[in-house]
Design a protein around this motif. Structure first.
Motif, mmCIF file in Angstrom:
data_model
loop_
_atom_site.group_PDB
_atom_site.id
_atom_site.type_symbol
_atom_site.label_atom_id
_atom_site.label_comp_id
_atom_site.label_asym_id
_atom_site.label_seq_id
_atom_site.Cartn_x
_atom_site.Cartn_y
_atom_site.Cartn_z
ATOM 1 N N LEU A 1 -5.471 7.646 -5.127
ATOM 2 C CA LEU A 1 -6.595 7.494 -4.040
ATOM 3 C C LEU A 1 -7.865 8.216 -4.776
ATOM 4 C CD1 LEU A 1 -5.161 7.707 -0.619
ATOM 5 C CD2 LEU A 1 -5.847 5.725 -1.952
ATOM 6 N N PHE B 1 0.099 9.492 -5.215
ATOM 7 C CA PHE B 1 -0.506 8.517 -4.332
ATOM 8 C C PHE B 1 -1.728 9.285 -4.097
ATOM 9 C CE2 PHE B 1 -1.559 6.489 -0.030
ATOM 10 C CZ PHE B 1 -1.626 5.180 -0.537
ATOM 11 N N LEU C 1 7.787 5.466 -4.800
ATOM 12 C CA LEU C 1 8.369 5.328 -3.469
ATOM 13 C C LEU C 1 9.479 4.553 -3.360
ATOM 14 C CD1 LEU C 1 7.652 5.424 -0.550
ATOM 15 C CD2 LEU C 1 6.367 3.369 -0.774
ATOM 16 N N ALA C 2 9.647 3.441 -4.189
ATOM 17 C CA ALA C 2 10.804 2.481 -4.162
ATOM 18 C C ALA C 2 12.177 3.098 -4.356
ATOM 19 C CB ALA C 2 10.661 1.374 -4.849
ATOM 20 N N CYS D 1 13.014 5.970 -1.855
ATOM 21 C CA CYS D 1 13.625 5.298 -0.516
ATOM 22 C C CYS D 1 14.915 4.991 -0.728
ATOM 23 C CB CYS D 1 12.908 3.904 -0.210
ATOM 24 S SG CYS D 1 11.386 4.486 0.790
ATOM 25 N N PHE E 1 4.207 3.090 -6.827
ATOM 26 C CA PHE E 1 4.992 2.117 -5.890
ATOM 27 C C PHE E 1 6.406 2.450 -6.371
ATOM 28 C CE2 PHE E 1 1.265 -0.216 -4.826
ATOM 29 C CZ PHE E 1 1.789 -0.522 -3.424
ATOM 30 N N TRP F 1 -1.153 3.919 -9.934
ATOM 31 C CA TRP F 1 -0.822 2.827 -8.830
ATOM 32 C C TRP F 1 0.776 2.348 -9.051
ATOM 33 C CZ3 TRP F 1 -4.157 1.558 -4.945
ATOM 34 C CH2 TRP F 1 -3.668 0.449 -4.254
ATOM 35 N N TRP G 1 5.907 11.100 -5.030
ATOM 36 C CA TRP G 1 5.284 9.976 -4.811
ATOM 37 C C TRP G 1 4.175 10.268 -4.023
ATOM 38 C CZ3 TRP G 1 4.579 8.442 0.541
ATOM 39 C CH2 TRP G 1 3.945 7.308 0.698
#
Lengths: 153, 153
Positions: free
Chosen positions: B144, B140, B96-97, B100, B93, B89, B136
């Motif tokens: 899940l 993710f 992803l950061a 981006c 995150f 988790w 990512w």
């Protein structure tokens, strides 16, 4: 009377979270929009788009919470809660992405020096990115609270 | 024999996900690291840091999965699964950061023109960001799947 999870849809903690989201989103949007040059950078346009989505979403959920807290308690429906969780989830990812990308572009512009952005403009970009981060944090918190409640319904 | 959730820790689907993560992370790291200028941009240094964390994490989980699939099935412990979910988790995150921010900086550099990055270097930055996005996405997905399994233990 159902078990009250603090922060779930319809409680006063959730109202506070939603109000915080609304304030930070609008602040981020205003800091970015009130100067005219944001559309020349992809990340800043993306931030404006995402914040333009998050602001009405948080505002309408804040209204629902306010109704539920002050006027009368709404019945809790699994379907509505599921929509809220999925929407919050998606929007929190989008706003994390927007916050990260605009923060990195802002820091790049600051390092590039005065010719790319005057000091006043640069600090506005940074403030806007910081507000977007705060809004992401609050939106993620309400996602988690609602997700916690979801299996009990 | 417990119920098998595809994609949970110790199954072959999970092994495939982990291998994909390892490949994409290492690709992102190599594309970024093999030229020498990445440390002059904050976002690229951040991407390298995060990918340097994700690569050993995915690799060790891939080894655990491979052991569980090919040699003998490991017993499923809630505590281990919890650590895996929390780690995945957090790292998803962070990646992803990182993806981006480096994508936005790469696109800014491409728009700024040849004086900031030669075409060859720029396409490497973009490739690295794309690989980070793919990593990512896979990370993710495994979060899940494991999260889905967690309440049943």
């Amino acid at each position: 009377m159902m078990e009250q999870v603090p922060g779930a849809l319809g409680t006063s903690a959730s109202l506070a979270l939603r109000l915080g989201q609304t304030i930070f989103c609008s602040a981020s949007l205003l800091f970015m929009c009130l100067d005219v040059e944001f559309y020349s950078y992809t990340s800043f346009s993306y931030l404006v788009t995402v914040m333009g989505l998050v602001t009405p979403w948080s505002m309408s959920l804040a209204l629902i919470d306010a109704y539920s807290v002050f006027i009368n308690c709404l019945p809790r429906q699994p379907r509505v809660l599921l929509i809220v969780v999925v929407g919050d989830w998606t929007l929190s990812f989008l706003s994390l992405a927007a916050a990260c990308s605009s923060a990195s572009v802002a820091s790049l512009l600051v390092n590039a020096g005065n010719s790319y952005c005057p000091t006043k403009l640069c600090s506005r970009y940074q403030l806007s990115a910081a507000m977007a981060f705060l809004s992401w944090f609050l939106s993620f918190a309400s996602t988690l609270f609602n997700l916690w409640l979801l299996p009990s319904l």
